[in-house]
Design a protein around this motif. Structure first.
Motif, PDB file in Angstrom:
ATOM      1  N   GLU A   1       0.910  -1.342  -0.054  1.00  0.00           N
ATOM      2  CA  GLU A   1       0.025   0.010  -0.042  1.00  0.00           C
ATOM      3  C   GLU A   1       0.875   1.235  -0.043  1.00  0.00           C
ATOM      4  OE1 GLU A   1      -3.620   2.694   2.204  1.00  0.00           O
ATOM      5  OE2 GLU A   1      -2.873   0.744   3.274  1.00  0.00           O
ATOM      6  N   ILE A   2       0.498   2.017  -1.022  1.00  0.00           N
ATOM      7  CA  ILE A   2       1.297   3.525  -1.071  1.00  0.00           C
ATOM      8  C   ILE A   2       0.149   4.475  -0.818  1.00  0.00           C
ATOM      9  CG2 ILE A   2       2.571   5.182  -2.495  1.00  0.00           C
ATOM     10  CD1 ILE A   2       4.095   2.337  -1.719  1.00  0.00           C
ATOM     11  N   GLU A   3      -0.079   5.044   0.298  1.00  0.00           N
ATOM     12  CA  GLU A   3      -0.982   5.876   0.773  1.00  0.00           C
ATOM     13  C   GLU A   3      -0.951   7.239  -0.091  1.00  0.00           C
ATOM     14  OE1 GLU A   3      -3.731   6.418   2.008  1.00  0.00           O
ATOM     15  OE2 GLU A   3      -4.102   5.422   4.102  1.00  0.00           O
ATOM     16  N   GLY A   4      -2.288   7.574  -0.353  1.00  0.00           N
ATOM     17  CA  GLY A   4      -2.573   9.010  -1.282  1.00  0.00           C
ATOM     18  C   GLY A   4      -3.869   9.026  -1.588  1.00  0.00           C
ATOM     19  N   PRO A   5      -4.346  10.188  -1.738  1.00  0.00           N
ATOM     20  CA  PRO A   5      -3.865  11.244  -1.697  1.00  0.00           C
ATOM     21  C   PRO A   5      -3.604  11.889  -0.206  1.00  0.00           C
ATOM     22  CG  PRO A   5      -6.124  11.741  -2.632  1.00  0.00           C
ATOM     23  CD  PRO A   5      -5.718  10.219  -2.540  1.00  0.00           C
ATOM     24  N   GLY A   6      -4.319  11.570   0.701  1.00  0.00           N
ATOM     25  CA  GLY A   6      -4.143  11.611   1.981  1.00  0.00           C
ATOM     26  C   GLY A   6      -3.253  11.108   2.729  1.00  0.00           C
ATOM     27  N   HIS A   7      -3.093  11.069   3.935  1.00  0.00           N
ATOM     28  CA  HIS A   7      -1.782  10.404   4.822  1.00  0.00           C
ATOM     29  C   HIS A   7      -0.720  10.134   3.935  1.00  0.00           C
ATOM     30  CE1 HIS A   7      -4.651   8.940   8.094  1.00  0.00           C
ATOM     31  NE2 HIS A   7      -5.441   8.763   7.128  1.00  0.00           N
ATOM     32  N   ALA A   8      -0.350  11.259   3.320  1.00  0.00           N
ATOM     33  CA  ALA A   8       1.144  11.068   2.382  1.00  0.00           C
ATOM     34  C   ALA A   8       2.078  12.015   3.098  1.00  0.00           C
ATOM     35  CB  ALA A   8       0.498  11.404   0.954  1.00  0.00           C
ATOM     36  N   ARG A   9       2.105  12.395   4.265  1.00  0.00           N
ATOM     37  CA  ARG A   9       3.058  13.531   4.680  1.00  0.00           C
ATOM     38  C   ARG A   9       4.588  13.048   4.511  1.00  0.00           C
ATOM     39  NH1 ARG A   9       5.558  16.243   9.069  1.00  0.00           N
ATOM     40  NH2 ARG A   9       5.550  18.400   8.981  1.00  0.00           N
ATOM     41  N   ALA A  10       4.721  11.823   4.589  1.00  0.00           N
ATOM     42  CA  ALA A  10       6.130  11.357   4.593  1.00  0.00           C
ATOM     43  C   ALA A  10       6.563  11.616   3.073  1.00  0.00           C
ATOM     44  CB  ALA A  10       6.535   9.894   5.190  1.00  0.00           C
ATOM     45  N   ALA A  11       5.648  11.264   2.182  1.00  0.00           N
ATOM     46  CA  ALA A  11       6.039  11.229   0.726  1.00  0.00           C
ATOM     47  C   ALA A  11       6.448  12.715   0.253  1.00  0.00           C
ATOM     48  CB  ALA A  11       5.191  10.736  -0.114  1.00  0.00           C
ATOM     49  N   ILE A  12       5.384  13.620   0.813  1.00  0.00           N
ATOM     50  CA  ILE A  12       5.473  14.950   0.505  1.00  0.00           C
ATOM     51  C   ILE A  12       6.753  15.713   0.823  1.00  0.00           C
ATOM     52  CG2 ILE A  12       4.436  16.997   0.778  1.00  0.00           C
ATOM     53  CD1 ILE A  12       1.694  15.638   1.135  1.00  0.00           C
ATOM     54  N   LYS A  13       6.980  15.316   2.231  1.00  0.00           N
ATOM     55  CA  LYS A  13       8.249  15.829   2.875  1.00  0.00           C
ATOM     56  C   LYS A  13       9.473  15.444   2.306  1.00  0.00           C
ATOM     57  CE  LYS A  13       6.385  19.040   5.945  1.00  0.00           C
ATOM     58  NZ  LYS A  13       6.662  20.240   5.605  1.00  0.00           N
ATOM     59  N   ALA A  14       9.549  14.368   2.033  1.00  0.00           N
ATOM     60  CA  ALA A  14      10.667  13.658   1.088  1.00  0.00           C
ATOM     61  C   ALA A  14      10.712  14.397  -0.233  1.00  0.00           C
ATOM     62  CB  ALA A  14      10.555  12.043   1.070  1.00  0.00           C
TER      63      ALA A  14
ATOM     64  N   ALA B   1      11.990 -10.860  -7.382  1.00  0.00           N
ATOM     65  CA  ALA B   1      11.599 -11.847  -6.171  1.00  0.00           C
ATOM     66  C   ALA B   1      10.850 -13.312  -6.668  1.00  0.00           C
ATOM     67  CB  ALA B   1      10.507 -11.092  -5.030  1.00  0.00           C
ATOM     68  N   GLY B   2      10.356 -13.064  -7.933  1.00  0.00           N
ATOM     69  CA  GLY B   2       9.689 -14.217  -8.413  1.00  0.00           C
ATOM     70  C   GLY B   2       8.278 -14.175  -7.737  1.00  0.00           C
ATOM     71  N   ALA B   3       7.878 -12.953  -7.216  1.00  0.00           N
ATOM     72  CA  ALA B   3       6.604 -12.812  -6.578  1.00  0.00           C
ATOM     73  C   ALA B   3       5.412 -12.313  -7.545  1.00  0.00           C
ATOM     74  CB  ALA B   3       6.893 -12.186  -5.471  1.00  0.00           C
ATOM     75  N   PRO B   4       4.345 -13.011  -7.078  1.00  0.00           N
ATOM     76  CA  PRO B   4       3.182 -12.307  -8.180  1.00  0.00           C
ATOM     77  C   PRO B   4       2.651 -10.868  -7.593  1.00  0.00           C
ATOM     78  CG  PRO B   4       2.190 -13.790  -6.497  1.00  0.00           C
ATOM     79  CD  PRO B   4       3.795 -14.014  -6.324  1.00  0.00           C
ATOM     80  N   LEU B   5       2.336 -10.150  -8.589  1.00  0.00           N
ATOM     81  CA  LEU B   5       1.893  -8.635  -8.201  1.00  0.00           C
ATOM     82  C   LEU B   5       0.955  -8.471  -9.224  1.00  0.00           C
ATOM     83  CD1 LEU B   5       2.201  -5.981  -6.706  1.00  0.00           C
ATOM     84  CD2 LEU B   5       3.550  -5.043  -8.384  1.00  0.00           C
ATOM     85  N   LYS B   6      -0.361  -8.534  -8.673  1.00  0.00           N
ATOM     86  CA  LYS B   6      -1.853  -8.231  -9.520  1.00  0.00           C
ATOM     87  C   LYS B   6      -2.206  -6.955  -9.133  1.00  0.00           C
ATOM     88  CE  LYS B   6      -2.452 -13.214  -9.930  1.00  0.00           C
ATOM     89  NZ  LYS B   6      -3.664 -14.215  -9.707  1.00  0.00           N
ATOM     90  N   THR B   7      -1.927  -6.451  -8.124  1.00  0.00           N
ATOM     91  CA  THR B   7      -2.659  -4.785  -7.797  1.00  0.00           C
ATOM     92  C   THR B   7      -1.554  -4.489  -6.896  1.00  0.00           C
ATOM     93  OG1 THR B   7      -4.504  -4.006  -6.658  1.00  0.00           O
ATOM     94  CG2 THR B   7      -3.606  -5.969  -5.708  1.00  0.00           C
ATOM     95  N   ILE B   8      -1.770  -2.876  -6.634  1.00  0.00           N
ATOM     96  CA  ILE B   8      -1.210  -2.082  -5.554  1.00  0.00           C
ATOM     97  C   ILE B   8      -2.260  -1.282  -5.080  1.00  0.00           C
ATOM     98  CG2 ILE B   8       0.310  -0.249  -5.298  1.00  0.00           C
ATOM     99  CD1 ILE B   8       2.094  -1.184  -7.679  1.00  0.00           C
ATOM    100  N   HIS B   9      -2.208  -1.180  -3.650  1.00  0.00           N
ATOM    101  CA  HIS B   9      -3.111  -0.497  -2.906  1.00  0.00           C
ATOM    102  C   HIS B   9      -2.811   0.857  -2.941  1.00  0.00           C
ATOM    103  CE1 HIS B   9      -5.829   0.924   0.263  1.00  0.00           C
ATOM    104  NE2 HIS B   9      -6.151  -0.319   0.596  1.00  0.00           N
ATOM    105  N   TYR B  10      -3.457   1.904  -3.347  1.00  0.00           N
ATOM    106  CA  TYR B  10      -3.234   3.121  -3.618  1.00  0.00           C
ATOM    107  C   TYR B  10      -4.086   4.010  -2.778  1.00  0.00           C
ATOM    108  CZ  TYR B  10       0.588   3.517  -6.830  1.00  0.00           C
ATOM    109  OH  TYR B  10       2.031   3.479  -7.090  1.00  0.00           O
ATOM    110  N   GLY B  11      -4.221   3.667  -1.417  1.00  0.00           N
ATOM    111  CA  GLY B  11      -4.992   4.528  -0.575  1.00  0.00           C
ATOM    112  C   GLY B  11      -6.246   5.145  -0.573  1.00  0.00           C
ATOM    113  N   GLY B  12      -6.491   6.194  -0.672  1.00  0.00           N
ATOM    114  CA  GLY B  12      -8.026   6.661  -0.801  1.00  0.00           C
ATOM    115  C   GLY B  12      -8.661   6.966   0.515  1.00  0.00           C
ATOM    116  N   ASP B  13      -7.925   7.242   1.782  1.00  0.00           N
ATOM    117  CA  ASP B  13      -8.697   7.142   3.224  1.00  0.00           C
ATOM    118  C   ASP B  13      -8.466   8.603   3.491  1.00  0.00           C
ATOM    119  OD1 ASP B  13      -9.916   5.836   5.127  1.00  0.00           O
ATOM    120  OD2 ASP B  13      -8.171   5.595   6.265  1.00  0.00           O
ATOM    121  N   GLU B  14      -9.565   9.262   4.058  1.00  0.00           N
ATOM    122  CA  GLU B  14      -9.559  10.270   4.831  1.00  0.00           C
ATOM    123  C   GLU B  14      -8.975  11.756   4.507  1.00  0.00           C
ATOM    124  OE1 GLU B  14      -9.969   8.098   9.391  1.00  0.00           O
ATOM    125  OE2 GLU B  14      -8.018   8.736   8.377  1.00  0.00           O
ATOM    126  N   VAL B  15      -9.238  11.852   3.351  1.00  0.00           N
ATOM    127  CA  VAL B  15      -8.692  13.260   2.623  1.00  0.00           C
ATOM    128  C   VAL B  15      -9.788  14.444   3.386  1.00  0.00           C
ATOM    129  CG1 VAL B  15      -8.647  14.808   0.681  1.00  0.00           C
ATOM    130  CG2 VAL B  15      -8.079  12.296   0.834  1.00  0.00           C
TER     131      VAL B  15
END
Length: 853
Positions: A431-444, A511-525
């Motif tokens: 999970e990569i949070e956004g657009p809310g709960h994203a302060r760490a990414a914004i500051k970085a 890693a040879g690991a399956p990736l079918k989806t990424i969770h892109y947040g959407g919580d509490e804007v």
């Protein structure tokens, strides 16, 4: 290689700053003692609390009249004008505050003290509601910070301290209440319990015994090499093999047989253990069932021989999606603990780890193209400007070397985690949070901008910016941040998402690991975002479909979804992504947006908070075509406190949640057995009459269950395990086992009787089979041990437990019980103070119950 040089230059800049942050001692800071108490809740008949903090100076130290600030973290807003003692409080951001002297403050002399009273704009009932992470900063040296001692907490014991309002009917935990809760639990013989967990579809004991020792032969279909290798490795740790002679007549067979994907069959007779399935996952789950047949002693020390009872099992999961969401952004957990979590998930056939890697308080995964995400966003500590690290939060303190606020997984770490999970048939969804709960990414990305501006490279500087530098919008998030929302009008936002998506996909591929989806947040804007953003005004001029900031929600997730589709991935997000805001009768409300055709959007739904009005949101979204993962706060939020007690950690805004909450969850009709509200009030049977129920389409769209463990209160692996277990086993039972009879029985009295029988069986399995195993499995787990229930009856102390099988020890002389104290076997006749505690087989104990006979 193209990322190496700028990353190296940036790390050198950061390392130079960090290397100067040596641990220093300040006499004043070292001489301050703190004491905290909640005076009362419902202060002035409002949802707020009155509390006090006392500063006591040791002999030889004093706090001067001016020139200092004392920083701290506190979850709830403080009313500035309520602060006494000639002290002022300033809100920095999020949960960070500082005290400072006003002009009338005269200092605190040596050996003297000062009591500061204050009002917090929410209830304060338990240890997780207390301020933490105190540190001192002198005005003359604002870059240096000195940690203070942890406050002494005065336990809340009075009803005005523990009750949120006068109508709060949730009783504070006490021995009599626990006794009442436990009184329907029967003590069932271990031999008569089902020996496989979670409960299998079909279970038939037979009159056979298989002798397992190092001489048993593992014979596997070539399709099941991975599973056979894990089985061999596991058994080698459990059995003494030095003297074992291979016996061709005793076999463990892994056989291919046509059946549903995750289904398996397990048979044990005198000559063989046979596990049959059509997939590696099915074989793996059969092996886990085989492991739950083994005694706990096998994980304590290697055994020469283990006798396995004969049986025939046919089994398959109820839900294909059986998940745990772990937040490592708020407080970090080391790689070793993640592997341990994967071990226990695998044992109980849970197959998805939703990895909450980013939030306001931290970014925990190395993205080689964007080194600032972890170099800045992966550290917390005192800072003047947050150019090198994020501000302290959640009690992480002033030092960037703290282990809860600082930490991240390197690319190699993450690949190792993915490989470990994949071997155990667990899918990791990042999970990569956004657009809310994203302060760490914004500051970085601000730090990245500053770095390239200093290098006179303006185009590179703005390439990944996540906010418009001229945006003057005002807002406050649920956690009181004023700068934690990505500006979705900026083109650079989508380059950022594209880059992170690409790099994640590369790591999964390695890693040879399956990736079918990424969770892109959407919580509490929060309301107010983007309203004064120049980027928003530019976009509105260029795109006539954008009429207001409310339209940016659909715009943003449309573009995120397109990026994922271009990578052959589908979108997973929180529930709000299935809604939009519209004006109705002059008021802005959220409405369901039907799922776009053929988009395969998966939504995780947490909000069924009783009384908030969205109790049926999950069912509405499923009925409208979204694939829904049920993660309701009332039953499956593991960060909720087990019960109401000052010393019981965890939150309670969504209710209290003991192990019975996940066990009693009815996925397709959770209204059926919801009888109490958030404040403990009895709900009218017609309370949910107007709520939407699942249609046949909706039922088909419920793909599974997810237990969620948010990390605001998890400052150590031990606390993480305490909040996770044994609740996790209730989740495993509901996600795997078939729909129980008590859930479908229409007669209320019969349903209740069937439930009590099932509950007794479940807690007996926990106390006699599974928790003894978890004392040693994967190195042992710090699961929560409950307190015993006790009452005085006919002049004797009668005791019971939630978990039959764990021993109760007691004392009659007022001392704390230990594993060497007397074992409870029947009513206690002694008079006076009786202290009781429950112990596991390692000697670890739960909280003490005290009763006066």
């Amino acid at each position: 290689m193209k990322y190496l040089l700028p990353a190296l230059l940036f790390y050198i800049t950061i390392a130079t700053t960090v290397s100067a942050q040596k641990k220093t001692i300040d006499a004043t800071a070292n001489g301050i003692n703190l004491k905290w108490e909640t005076i009362e809740n419902n202060y002035n008949n409002k949802p707020q609390a009155h509390a006090a903090l006392t500063f006591s100076m040791q002999k030889g130290t004093w706090l001067p009249a001016k020139g200092w600030k004392i920083y701290f973290n506190f979850d709830e807003p403080l009313v500035p004008e309520s602060i006494t003692g000639n002290i002022e409080v300033t809100h920095v951001n999020g949960d960070l505050y500082y005290f400072s002297p006003n002009s009338n403050f005269t200092g605190i002399k040596a050996s003297d003290s000062l009591r500061i009273e204050m009002v917090a704009l929410n209830w304060l009932t338990n240890v997780s509601d207390t301020p933490q992470g105190f540190y001192l900063v002198w005005d003359k040296a604002p870059g240096k910070a000195y940690a203070l001692k942890t406050p002494f907490l005065i336990p809340s014991t009075q009803s005005k301290q523990l009750n949120r309002t006068p109508t709060d009917l949730v009783a504070a935990s006490n021995p009599a209440l626990l006794f009442e809760q436990n009184k329907t639990i029967r003590n069932i013989s271990a031999d008569s319990l089902v020996k496989i967990f979670p409960t299998p579809d079909s279970y038939e004991p037979i009159n056979s015994t298989f002798k397992l020792d190092g001489g048993a032969n593992i014979i596997a279909n070539s399709l099941f090499k991975n599973e056979a290798a894990l089985l061999r490795t596991g058994l080698a740790k459990l059995l003494i093999t030095t003297t074992a002679v291979k016996d061709p007549n005793r076999k463990i067979k892994l056989i291919y047989k046509v059946m549903p994907a995750e289904a398996y069959e397990l048979s044990v007779d005198n000559n063989a253990v046979t596990i049959s399935a059509s997939s590696g996952a099915g074989i793996f789950y059969g092996i886990q069932s085989f492991k739950t047949l083994l005694p706990a002693a096998a994980w304590r020390r290697p055994q020469k021989i283990i006798l396995l009872p004969g049986l025939n099992v046919a089994d398959k999961p109820r839900f294909s999606y059986r998940a745990v969401m772990l937040d490592v952004a708020r407080n970090f957990q080391p790689k070793k603990e993640i592997l341990k979590l994967l071990d226990v998930m695998a044992l109980y056939k849970l197959n998805v780890l939703h990895f909450h890697l980013t939030d306001d308080e931290g970014w925990r995964l190395e993205i080689p193209a964007l080194p600032q995400l972890t170099a800045v966003g992966g550290k917390r500590g005192h800072s003047i400007n947050e150019h090198q690290n994020l501000q302290p939060s959640l009690g992480s303190g002033p030092s960037v070397r703290n282990t809860s606020g600082t930490g991240f997984y390197s690319k190699a770490d993450f690949i190792a985690i993915l490989k470990y999970a994949t071997q155990r048939h667990i899918t990791v969804i990042p999970e990569i949070e956004g657009p809310g709960h994203a302060r760490a990414a914004i500051k970085a990305m601000d730090a990245r901008y500053n770095f390239y501006v200093s290098q006179n490279k303006p185009q590179l500087a703005t390439q990944y910016l996540l906010r418009d530098l001229k945006d003057s919008s005002k807002y406050s998030s649920v956690q009181y941040y004023t700068d934690n929302v990505i500006d979705v009008s900026l083109p650079s936002t989508y380059l950022f998402i594209e880059t992170v998506t690409t790099q994640l996909q590369q790591m999964y591929s390695e890693a040879g690991a399956p990736l079918k989806t990424i969770h892109y947040g959407g919580d509490e804007v929060p309301a107010g975002v983007w309203e004064k953003s120049p980027a928003f005004f530019s976009l509105m001029r260029a795109d006539t479909t954008i009429k207001s900031t409310d339209d940016l929600w659909v715009y943003y997730y449309g573009k995120v979804n397109k990026i994922l589709q271009d990578h052959h991935l589908y979108l997973t997000a929180w529930e709000e992504v299935g809604t939009k805001k519209v004006m109705q009768n002059g008021k802005k409300i959220s409405v369901i947006t039907p799922a776009p055709a053929n988009q395969n959007i998966h939504l995780e739904v947490w909000n069924n908070v009783l009384g908030w009005g969205s109790e049926d949101l999950a069912y509405k979204l499923a009925n409208n075509g979204y694939k829904v993962i049920l993660s309701p706060v009332t039953n499956l939020y593991f960060d909720m406190a087990y019960n109401k007690a000052f010393d019981e950690p965890g939150y309670y805004w969504g209710g209290y949640a003991d192990v019975d909450r996940p066990f009693s969850f009815i996925p397709y009709d959770y209204f059926k057995n919801t009888t109490k509200g958030r404040m403990g009030e009895t709900l009218n049977p017609v309370a949910f009459a107007a709520k939407e129920r699942l249609t046949a389409t909706g039922i088909a769209n419920i793909i599974g269950l997810q237990g969620a463990l948010w990390a605001e209160t998890l400052k150590s692996p031990q606390r993480m395990e305490y909040m996770l277990l044994p609740k996790l086993l209730g989740l495993a039972e509901r996600a795997w086992a078939k729909n129980p009879h008590w859930a479908v029985e229409t007669d209320t009295l019969k349903s209740k009787a069937l439930y009590q029988q099932a509950w007794s069986n479940f807690v007996n399995v926990l106390g006699k089979h599974e928790l003894p195993r978890l004392n040693y499995y994967a190195g042992g787990f710090n699961y929560r041990i409950p307190s015993p229930g006790a009452i005085v009856e006919n002049g004797q102390v009668v005791v019971n437990t939630q978990l039959p099988g764990l021993k109760i020890h007691y004392t009659t002389d007022g001392t704390e019980p230990s594993a060497n104290s007397q074992v409870y076997t029947g009513p206690i006749k002694n008079k006076g103070i009786i202290k009781l505690a429950i112990f596991d087989s390692t000697g670890r104990q739960g909280k003490t119950s005290t009763i006066n006979n």
